[in-house]
Design a protein around this motif. Structure first.
Motif, PDB file in Angstrom:
ATOM      1  N   GLN A  14       0.837  -1.208   0.000  1.00  0.00           N
ATOM      2  CA  GLN A  14       0.000   0.000   0.000  1.00  0.00           C
ATOM      3  C   GLN A  14       0.869   1.254   0.000  1.00  0.00           C
ATOM      4  OE1 GLN A  14      -3.548   0.057  -0.148  1.00  0.00           O
ATOM      5  NE2 GLN A  14      -3.001   2.143  -0.686  1.00  0.00           N
ATOM      6  N   LYS A  15       1.928   1.257   0.809  1.00  0.00           N
ATOM      7  CA  LYS A  15       2.825   2.418   0.857  1.00  0.00           C
ATOM      8  C   LYS A  15       3.514   2.621  -0.496  1.00  0.00           C
ATOM      9  CE  LYS A  15       3.855   2.445   5.811  1.00  0.00           C
ATOM     10  NZ  LYS A  15       3.516   3.846   6.074  1.00  0.00           N
ATOM     11  N   LEU A  16       3.922   1.525  -1.126  1.00  0.00           N
ATOM     12  CA  LEU A  16       4.552   1.634  -2.442  1.00  0.00           C
ATOM     13  C   LEU A  16       3.548   2.137  -3.483  1.00  0.00           C
ATOM     14  CD1 LEU A  16       6.752  -1.588  -2.433  1.00  0.00           C
ATOM     15  CD2 LEU A  16       7.563   0.778  -2.368  1.00  0.00           C
ATOM     16  N   ASP A  17       2.309   1.642  -3.402  1.00  0.00           N
ATOM     17  CA  ASP A  17       1.257   2.114  -4.318  1.00  0.00           C
ATOM     18  C   ASP A  17       1.017   3.607  -4.148  1.00  0.00           C
ATOM     19  OD1 ASP A  17       0.884  -0.398  -5.370  1.00  0.00           O
ATOM     20  OD2 ASP A  17      -0.941  -0.829  -4.228  1.00  0.00           O
ATOM     21  N   ASN A  18       1.164   4.091  -2.920  1.00  0.00           N
ATOM     22  CA  ASN A  18       0.968   5.507  -2.621  1.00  0.00           C
ATOM     23  C   ASN A  18       2.206   6.346  -2.929  1.00  0.00           C
ATOM     24  OD1 ASN A  18      -1.605   4.926  -1.717  1.00  0.00           O
ATOM     25  ND2 ASN A  18      -1.031   4.861   0.434  1.00  0.00           N
ATOM     26  N   LYS A  19       3.229   5.699  -3.484  1.00  0.00           N
ATOM     27  CA  LYS A  19       4.482   6.371  -3.874  1.00  0.00           C
ATOM     28  C   LYS A  19       5.201   7.005  -2.684  1.00  0.00           C
ATOM     29  CE  LYS A  19       3.742   5.836  -8.426  1.00  0.00           C
ATOM     30  NZ  LYS A  19       3.317   4.468  -8.566  1.00  0.00           N
ATOM     31  N   GLU A  20       5.048   6.398  -1.494  1.00  0.00           N
ATOM     32  CA  GLU A  20       5.768   6.911  -0.331  1.00  0.00           C
ATOM     33  C   GLU A  20       7.265   6.654  -0.531  1.00  0.00           C
ATOM     34  OE1 GLU A  20       4.251   5.937   3.584  1.00  0.00           O
ATOM     35  OE2 GLU A  20       2.239   5.655   2.767  1.00  0.00           O
ATOM     36  N   PRO A  21       8.100   7.597  -0.132  1.00  0.00           N
ATOM     37  CA  PRO A  21       9.549   7.395  -0.275  1.00  0.00           C
ATOM     38  C   PRO A  21      10.040   6.420   0.799  1.00  0.00           C
ATOM     39  CG  PRO A  21       9.110   9.502   0.757  1.00  0.00           C
ATOM     40  CD  PRO A  21       7.776   8.906   0.415  1.00  0.00           C
ATOM     41  N   LEU A  22      10.369   5.212   0.390  1.00  0.00           N
ATOM     42  CA  LEU A  22      10.782   4.170   1.329  1.00  0.00           C
ATOM     43  C   LEU A  22      12.196   3.708   1.023  1.00  0.00           C
ATOM     44  CD1 LEU A  22       7.531   2.005   1.210  1.00  0.00           C
ATOM     45  CD2 LEU A  22       8.144   3.696   2.934  1.00  0.00           C
ATOM     46  N   HIS A  23      12.878   3.256   2.051  1.00  0.00           N
ATOM     47  CA  HIS A  23      14.224   2.702   1.898  1.00  0.00           C
ATOM     48  C   HIS A  23      14.150   1.231   2.290  1.00  0.00           C
ATOM     49  CE1 HIS A  23      15.970   6.665   1.261  1.00  0.00           C
ATOM     50  NE2 HIS A  23      15.086   7.068   2.157  1.00  0.00           N
ATOM     51  N   LEU A  24      14.076   0.378   1.272  1.00  0.00           N
ATOM     52  CA  LEU A  24      13.941  -1.058   1.485  1.00  0.00           C
ATOM     53  C   LEU A  24      15.293  -1.728   1.323  1.00  0.00           C
ATOM     54  CD1 LEU A  24      10.817  -1.645  -0.795  1.00  0.00           C
ATOM     55  CD2 LEU A  24      10.855  -0.934   1.597  1.00  0.00           C
ATOM     56  N   ILE A  25      15.610  -2.640   2.233  1.00  0.00           N
ATOM     57  CA  ILE A  25      16.857  -3.397   2.127  1.00  0.00           C
ATOM     58  C   ILE A  25      16.519  -4.878   2.247  1.00  0.00           C
ATOM     59  CG2 ILE A  25      19.135  -3.864   3.108  1.00  0.00           C
ATOM     60  CD1 ILE A  25      19.229  -0.950   3.987  1.00  0.00           C
ATOM     61  N   ASP A  26      16.883  -5.632   1.213  1.00  0.00           N
ATOM     62  CA  ASP A  26      16.663  -7.074   1.158  1.00  0.00           C
ATOM     63  C   ASP A  26      17.943  -7.743   1.637  1.00  0.00           C
ATOM     64  OD1 ASP A  26      16.317  -9.770   0.304  1.00  0.00           O
ATOM     65  OD2 ASP A  26      14.918  -9.103  -1.252  1.00  0.00           O
ATOM     66  N   VAL A  27      17.853  -8.538   2.708  1.00  0.00           N
ATOM     67  CA  VAL A  27      19.048  -9.146   3.301  1.00  0.00           C
ATOM     68  C   VAL A  27      19.222 -10.617   2.913  1.00  0.00           C
ATOM     69  CG1 VAL A  27      19.101  -7.529   5.241  1.00  0.00           C
ATOM     70  CG2 VAL A  27      17.876  -9.700   5.498  1.00  0.00           C
ATOM     71  N   ARG A  28      18.464 -11.077   1.916  1.00  0.00           N
ATOM     72  CA  ARG A  28      18.616 -12.467   1.480  1.00  0.00           C
ATOM     73  C   ARG A  28      19.937 -12.657   0.743  1.00  0.00           C
ATOM     74  NH1 ARG A  28      13.791 -13.474  -2.210  1.00  0.00           N
ATOM     75  NH2 ARG A  28      14.228 -11.306  -2.719  1.00  0.00           N
ATOM     76  N   GLU A  29      20.291 -13.917   0.544  1.00  0.00           N
ATOM     77  CA  GLU A  29      21.527 -14.250  -0.170  1.00  0.00           C
ATOM     78  C   GLU A  29      21.355 -13.996  -1.668  1.00  0.00           C
ATOM     79  OE1 GLU A  29      24.358 -14.970   1.405  1.00  0.00           O
ATOM     80  OE2 GLU A  29      23.211 -14.690   3.259  1.00  0.00           O
ATOM     81  N   HIS A  30      22.480 -13.936  -2.385  1.00  0.00           N
ATOM     82  CA  HIS A  30      22.466 -13.626  -3.823  1.00  0.00           C
ATOM     83  C   HIS A  30      21.555 -14.564  -4.608  1.00  0.00           C
ATOM     84  CE1 HIS A  30      25.565 -10.569  -3.506  1.00  0.00           C
ATOM     85  NE2 HIS A  30      26.253 -11.392  -2.739  1.00  0.00           N
ATOM     86  N   GLU A  31      21.625 -15.864  -4.323  1.00  0.00           N
ATOM     87  CA  GLU A  31      20.801 -16.813  -5.079  1.00  0.00           C
ATOM     88  C   GLU A  31      19.315 -16.640  -4.777  1.00  0.00           C
ATOM     89  OE1 GLU A  31      22.584 -18.926  -1.483  1.00  0.00           O
ATOM     90  OE2 GLU A  31      23.347 -17.649  -3.087  1.00  0.00           O
ATOM     91  N   GLU A  32      18.991 -16.113  -3.590  1.00  0.00           N
ATOM     92  CA  GLU A  32      17.590 -15.878  -3.256  1.00  0.00           C
ATOM     93  C   GLU A  32      17.038 -14.662  -3.989  1.00  0.00           C
ATOM     94  OE1 GLU A  32      16.620 -17.080   1.169  1.00  0.00           O
ATOM     95  OE2 GLU A  32      18.508 -15.952   1.085  1.00  0.00           O
ATOM     96  N   VAL A  33      17.807 -13.569  -4.059  1.00  0.00           N
ATOM     97  CA  VAL A  33      17.300 -12.381  -4.736  1.00  0.00           C
ATOM     98  C   VAL A  33      17.240 -12.587  -6.247  1.00  0.00           C
ATOM     99  CG1 VAL A  33      17.975 -10.774  -2.918  1.00  0.00           C
ATOM    100  CG2 VAL A  33      19.519 -11.174  -4.817  1.00  0.00           C
ATOM    101  N   ALA A  34      17.934 -13.609  -6.745  1.00  0.00           N
ATOM    102  CA  ALA A  34      17.855 -13.919  -8.171  1.00  0.00           C
ATOM    103  C   ALA A  34      16.439 -14.335  -8.555  1.00  0.00           C
ATOM    104  CB  ALA A  34      18.855 -15.018  -8.533  1.00  0.00           C
TER     105      ALA A  34
END
Length: 102
Positions: A14-34
Motif C-alpha cells: 500500500q505504501k509503495l502504491d501511494n508512492k511513499e519514499p521508502l528505503h527497502l533493504i533485502d538481506v537475502r543471499e544472492h541466489e535468493e534475490v535472483a
C-alpha cells in the motif's frame, strides 16, 4: 526484549502504491534475490550488514526484508541496538504478492 517495528507485506504494498519514499533493504543471499526482489529494494546480504553500516544513515528509516521475516528481524534487532530506525517486514517474501523485479 527490544520492541522492533513491523510492517506486513500488504501494508508495504500500500505504501509503495501511494508512492511513499521508502528505503527497502533485502538481506537475502544472492541466489535468493535472483528469484526476484521488491522494486526499489537495495540488496545487502545479512552477513554484509556489519561491514556496510557506514553506508546507512541513522536518520533514515529502513524497512528490512528476507524470505520469511526471521533474518530481517535479526538484522533489525542488531541495527536498532546501533541506533538505526528500522522496521521488519513480517512474513518476508513468502507473504509478498506484489510486483517483483529481477
Amino acid at each position: 526484549m527490544n520492541f522492533i517495528k513491523t510492517i506486513t507485506a500488504a501494508e508495504l504494498a500500500q505504501k509503495l502504491d501511494n508512492k511513499e519514499p521508502l528505503h527497502l533493504i533485502d538481506v537475502r543471499e544472492h541466489e535468493e534475490v535472483a528469484t526476484g526482489m521488491i522494486p526499489t529494494a537495495q540488496h545487502i546480504p545479512m552477513g554484509e550488514i556489519p561491514v556496510t553500516l557506514h553506508k546507512l544513515d541513522k536518520q533514515t528509516p529502513y524497512i528490512f526484508i528476507c524470505r520469511s521475516g526471521n533474518r530481517s528481524g535479526q538484522v533489525c534487532l542488531f541495527l536498532q541496538e546501533q541506533g538505526y530506525d528500522v522496521t521488519n517486514m513480517v512474513g518476508g517474501m513468502l507473504e509478498w504478492t506484489g510486483e517483483i523485479v529481477f
